[in-house]
Design a protein around this motif. Structure first.
Motif, PDB file in Angstrom:
ATOM      1  N   ASP A 196       0.732  -0.633   0.155  1.00  0.00           N
ATOM      2  CA  ASP A 196      -0.160   0.149  -0.051  1.00  0.00           C
ATOM      3  C   ASP A 196       0.983   1.018  -0.150  1.00  0.00           C
ATOM      4  OD1 ASP A 196      -1.685   2.153   0.111  1.00  0.00           O
ATOM      5  OD2 ASP A 196      -2.895   0.611   1.981  1.00  0.00           O
ATOM      6  N   PRO A 197       1.137   2.181  -1.770  1.00  0.00           N
ATOM      7  CA  PRO A 197       2.054   3.191  -1.037  1.00  0.00           C
ATOM      8  C   PRO A 197       1.999   3.866  -0.188  1.00  0.00           C
ATOM      9  CG  PRO A 197       0.410   3.640  -2.872  1.00  0.00           C
ATOM     10  CD  PRO A 197       0.000   1.997  -2.435  1.00  0.00           C
ATOM     11  N   GLU A 198       0.009   4.355   0.342  1.00  0.00           N
ATOM     12  CA  GLU A 198      -0.047   5.157   1.433  1.00  0.00           C
ATOM     13  C   GLU A 198       0.735   4.909   2.984  1.00  0.00           C
ATOM     14  OE1 GLU A 198      -3.920   6.939   0.966  1.00  0.00           O
ATOM     15  OE2 GLU A 198      -4.051   4.738   0.936  1.00  0.00           O
ATOM     16  N   TYR A 199       1.198   3.425   3.008  1.00  0.00           N
ATOM     17  CA  TYR A 199       1.975   3.281   4.225  1.00  0.00           C
ATOM     18  C   TYR A 199       3.659   3.210   3.899  1.00  0.00           C
ATOM     19  CZ  TYR A 199      -2.718   2.134   6.194  1.00  0.00           C
ATOM     20  OH  TYR A 199      -4.130   2.353   6.821  1.00  0.00           O
ATOM     21  N   ASN A 200       3.996   3.498   2.320  1.00  0.00           N
ATOM     22  CA  ASN A 200       5.278   2.977   1.694  1.00  0.00           C
ATOM     23  C   ASN A 200       6.148   3.760   2.822  1.00  0.00           C
ATOM     24  OD1 ASN A 200       7.495   2.577   0.927  1.00  0.00           O
ATOM     25  ND2 ASN A 200       6.296   0.584  -0.525  1.00  0.00           N
ATOM     26  N   ALA A 258       6.817   5.832  10.346  1.00  0.00           N
ATOM     27  CA  ALA A 258       6.068   4.456   9.604  1.00  0.00           C
ATOM     28  C   ALA A 258       5.315   3.851  10.423  1.00  0.00           C
ATOM     29  CB  ALA A 258       7.094   3.700   8.785  1.00  0.00           C
ATOM     30  N   GLY A 259       4.039   3.483   9.688  1.00  0.00           N
ATOM     31  CA  GLY A 259       2.648   3.416  10.273  1.00  0.00           C
ATOM     32  C   GLY A 259       1.511   4.344  11.022  1.00  0.00           C
ATOM     33  N   GLU A 260       2.025   5.450  10.745  1.00  0.00           N
ATOM     34  CA  GLU A 260       0.756   6.327  12.134  1.00  0.00           C
ATOM     35  C   GLU A 260      -0.043   6.791  10.542  1.00  0.00           C
ATOM     36  OE1 GLU A 260       3.262  10.501  10.254  1.00  0.00           O
ATOM     37  OE2 GLU A 260       3.161   9.572  12.206  1.00  0.00           O
ATOM     38  N   TYR A 261      -1.479   6.801  10.612  1.00  0.00           N
ATOM     39  CA  TYR A 261      -2.568   7.457   9.984  1.00  0.00           C
ATOM     40  C   TYR A 261      -3.274   8.654  10.343  1.00  0.00           C
ATOM     41  CZ  TYR A 261      -5.134   4.486  13.611  1.00  0.00           C
ATOM     42  OH  TYR A 261      -6.047   4.655  14.751  1.00  0.00           O
ATOM     43  N   ASP A 262      -3.794   9.514  10.026  1.00  0.00           N
ATOM     44  CA  ASP A 262      -4.396  10.295  10.083  1.00  0.00           C
ATOM     45  C   ASP A 262      -5.831  10.302  11.128  1.00  0.00           C
ATOM     46  OD1 ASP A 262      -4.104  12.321   7.126  1.00  0.00           O
ATOM     47  OD2 ASP A 262      -3.337  12.598   8.852  1.00  0.00           O
ATOM     48  N   GLU A 263      -6.225  10.913  12.037  1.00  0.00           N
ATOM     49  CA  GLU A 263      -7.442  10.535  12.881  1.00  0.00           C
ATOM     50  C   GLU A 263      -8.410  11.183  11.942  1.00  0.00           C
ATOM     51  OE1 GLU A 263     -10.255   9.998  15.238  1.00  0.00           O
ATOM     52  OE2 GLU A 263      -8.996  12.058  15.620  1.00  0.00           O
ATOM     53  N   GLU A 281       2.914  -2.221  14.574  1.00  0.00           N
ATOM     54  CA  GLU A 281       3.374  -3.745  13.578  1.00  0.00           C
ATOM     55  C   GLU A 281       3.881  -3.157  12.070  1.00  0.00           C
ATOM     56  OE1 GLU A 281      -0.377  -6.463  14.734  1.00  0.00           O
ATOM     57  OE2 GLU A 281      -0.449  -5.276  12.889  1.00  0.00           O
ATOM     58  N   ARG A 282       3.255  -1.459  11.745  1.00  0.00           N
ATOM     59  CA  ARG A 282       3.841  -1.333  10.286  1.00  0.00           C
ATOM     60  C   ARG A 282       5.366  -0.543  10.267  1.00  0.00           C
ATOM     61  NH1 ARG A 282      -2.203  -0.722   8.511  1.00  0.00           N
ATOM     62  NH2 ARG A 282      -2.101  -2.931   7.347  1.00  0.00           N
ATOM     63  N   ARG A 283       5.988  -0.201  11.746  1.00  0.00           N
ATOM     64  CA  ARG A 283       6.828   0.571  11.813  1.00  0.00           C
ATOM     65  C   ARG A 283       7.811  -0.074  12.553  1.00  0.00           C
ATOM     66  NH1 ARG A 283       5.511   5.434  15.407  1.00  0.00           N
ATOM     67  NH2 ARG A 283       4.574   5.963  13.955  1.00  0.00           N
ATOM     68  N   HIS A 318       4.714   1.779  20.493  1.00  0.00           N
ATOM     69  CA  HIS A 318       5.255   2.133  18.876  1.00  0.00           C
ATOM     70  C   HIS A 318       5.950   3.963  19.610  1.00  0.00           C
ATOM     71  CE1 HIS A 318       1.393   5.289  18.765  1.00  0.00           C
ATOM     72  NE2 HIS A 318       0.125   4.501  18.574  1.00  0.00           N
ATOM     73  N   GLN A 319       5.688   4.765  20.617  1.00  0.00           N
ATOM     74  CA  GLN A 319       5.410   5.830  21.200  1.00  0.00           C
ATOM     75  C   GLN A 319       7.520   5.063  21.283  1.00  0.00           C
ATOM     76  OE1 GLN A 319       4.227   8.770  22.466  1.00  0.00           O
ATOM     77  NE2 GLN A 319       3.236   8.645  20.379  1.00  0.00           N
TER      78      GLN A 319
END
Length: 440
Positions: A13-17, A30-35, A84-86, A300-301
């Protein structure tokens, strides 16, 4: 960035890459997302057991794997997905799975490969808790484990590996002796025998070495330790390198390659993430060692400062190991980065001489001398755990290795006066003063 993570493969997924960004940037982002509800900058703690379905068809699709979307936090939670993604990004893997502890990570990683009647081969010097896990619980599950004492002896590997061997296991930097492993050498053995190679990278962390670059197929962490870094929460991680061809292997890996009812196997359906998919859905989900959302958040923090902490851990350790080696109250120091250590050349090649911050040294006076030393420490905490911001010391012979026979302790080099030291990030002179006071 995008909305909250689903079951999608991060690497695809390029949005996570975050490929192409430096390590220090990826450990933060890496791995973060918009809330999207509030615009909060930090991904929230998703304290929920389950997730609503959009429709009857959506629920059906999520359960049969044809639709994206979360199902239940025992399998995956958005807070865990950030970690996980991080970690997958930092290790260079295709996908990662967070679980409740490092022991859970090793268990799930190997039970997705081996089953009753199967066999695993491990290098001999590994964490005591892993040896106990293999000798007690794995034996009860019908999975046997044998050990290789000389990783450079091909004949020893060939004698121990059998037709029912399903994996080779090792650690990058073993605990407590700092007798580092040439994992590229072991990876070559695994390739020659057609076996997946599972590596515990807890002490080195991806900051020091990334085992996939040396031929590993699966990486595990007790992420309680350096990845989290603050001793506040237990967790474990499994990372799929996407490198082992399960479908083409001569040995049987039914959880990954078997098909049922004419449906495609997990290997056929998911390709390079097949191992992670099988481990998450058929081992972690079934047995249930889920990581809590709160512990996922702390993980992740903690990763955000990994490189900063590791630099201090490593510089402190080299300074203290060299100081201990000159102290008259110390018989020997097991730190591969010191000249004269049998693994010194390997430590230079793999780690630039900075072979982690967990090592051992032997005080004079045996068990009594070790007891007097530990009772006099003030800055350094006398406790179990490693990889914390604070320094810690422990006496393995009467704690982590107390259930081992004297013969096995002797062969592993666990002497009565041996002290395990996990060097933290405090001022190095304060740590030296504390050691000097205790040794005197």
């Amino acid at each position: 960035m995008t909305t909250a993570p689903t079951n999608r493969d991060a690497a695809a997924d390029p949005e996570y890459n975050w490929d192409g960004y430096a390590f220090d940037t990826r450990q933060v982002h890496a791995g973060e997302y918009d809330e999207l509800t509030s615009g909060a900058r930090i991904p929230p703690i998703n304290m929920t057991a389950g997730f609503r379905f959009d429709s009857f068809a959506d629920a059906k699709g999520r359960f049969n794997g044809e639709a994206d979307g979360l199902i239940y936090s025992r399998q995956r939670n958005p807070s865990g997905a950030v970690a996980e993604r991080r970690i997958a990004s930092l290790e260079g893997g295709t996908e990662a799975i967070v679980v409740a502890s490092g022991q859970a990570a090793i268990t799930a990683a190997l039970l997705s490969i081996a089953q009753a009647g199967d066999h695993i081969v491990s290098t001999a010097s590994i964490y005591s808790g892993t040896r106990i896990l293999f000798g007690r619980s794995f034996a009860r599950f019908g999975v046997t484990v044998d050990y290789v004492w000389d990783e450079f002896d091909d004949d020893e590997w060939d004698r121990v590996i059998t037709p029912n061997t399903k994996a080779i296991f090792s650690e990058t930097i073993p605990n407590p002796k700092n007798d580092i492993v040439d994992i590229g050498r072991v990876a070559a053995v695994a390739t020659r025998h057609g076996l997946p190679f599972v590596v515990d990278n807890t002490i080195a962390s991806p900051f020091l070495i990334r085992p996939f670059e040396h031929g590993a197929d699966v990486v595990v962490h007790s992420s309680t330790k350096f990845l989290s870094g603050h001793g506040a929460a237990i967790s474990g991680t499994i990372v799929d390198g996407g490198t082992f061809d399960w479908a083409a292997a001569d040995r049987s890996f039914p959880l990954i390659t078997a098909s049922a009812g004419g449906l495609p196997s997990i290997a056929q359906k998911f390709g390079r993430t097949a191992y992670a998919r099988a481990t998450r859905e058929a081992v972690v989900n079934d047995i249930g060692p889920a990581l809590s959302p709160f512990n996922s958040f702390l993980l992740h923090q903690g990763i955000e400062t990994l490189s900063l902490r590791m630099e201090r851990h490593l510089s402190n350790s080299l300074t203290i190991a060299a100081w201990l080696a000159e102290h008259p109250g110390v018989e020997s120091v097991d730190y591969a980065g010191l000249p004269g250590n049998p693994a010194f050349d390997l430590a230079q090649r793999l780690y630039g001489g900075r072979s982690g911050s967990v090592f051992s040294f032997t005080v004079r006076g045996g068990e009594a001398g070790a007891g007097r030393f530990l009772d006099r420490l003030r800055v350094i905490s006398h406790m179990t755990n490693i990889g914390d911001t604070r320094s810690m010391a422990l006496h393995p012979a009467t704690s982590t290795h107390t259930s081992f026979s004297q013969e096995l302790r002797d062969r592993l080099g666990i002497a009565d006066g041996l002290i395990r030291l996990s060097v933290g990030i405090e001022d190095p002179q304060d740590l030296i003063n504390d050691l000097d006071r205790a040794l005197s």
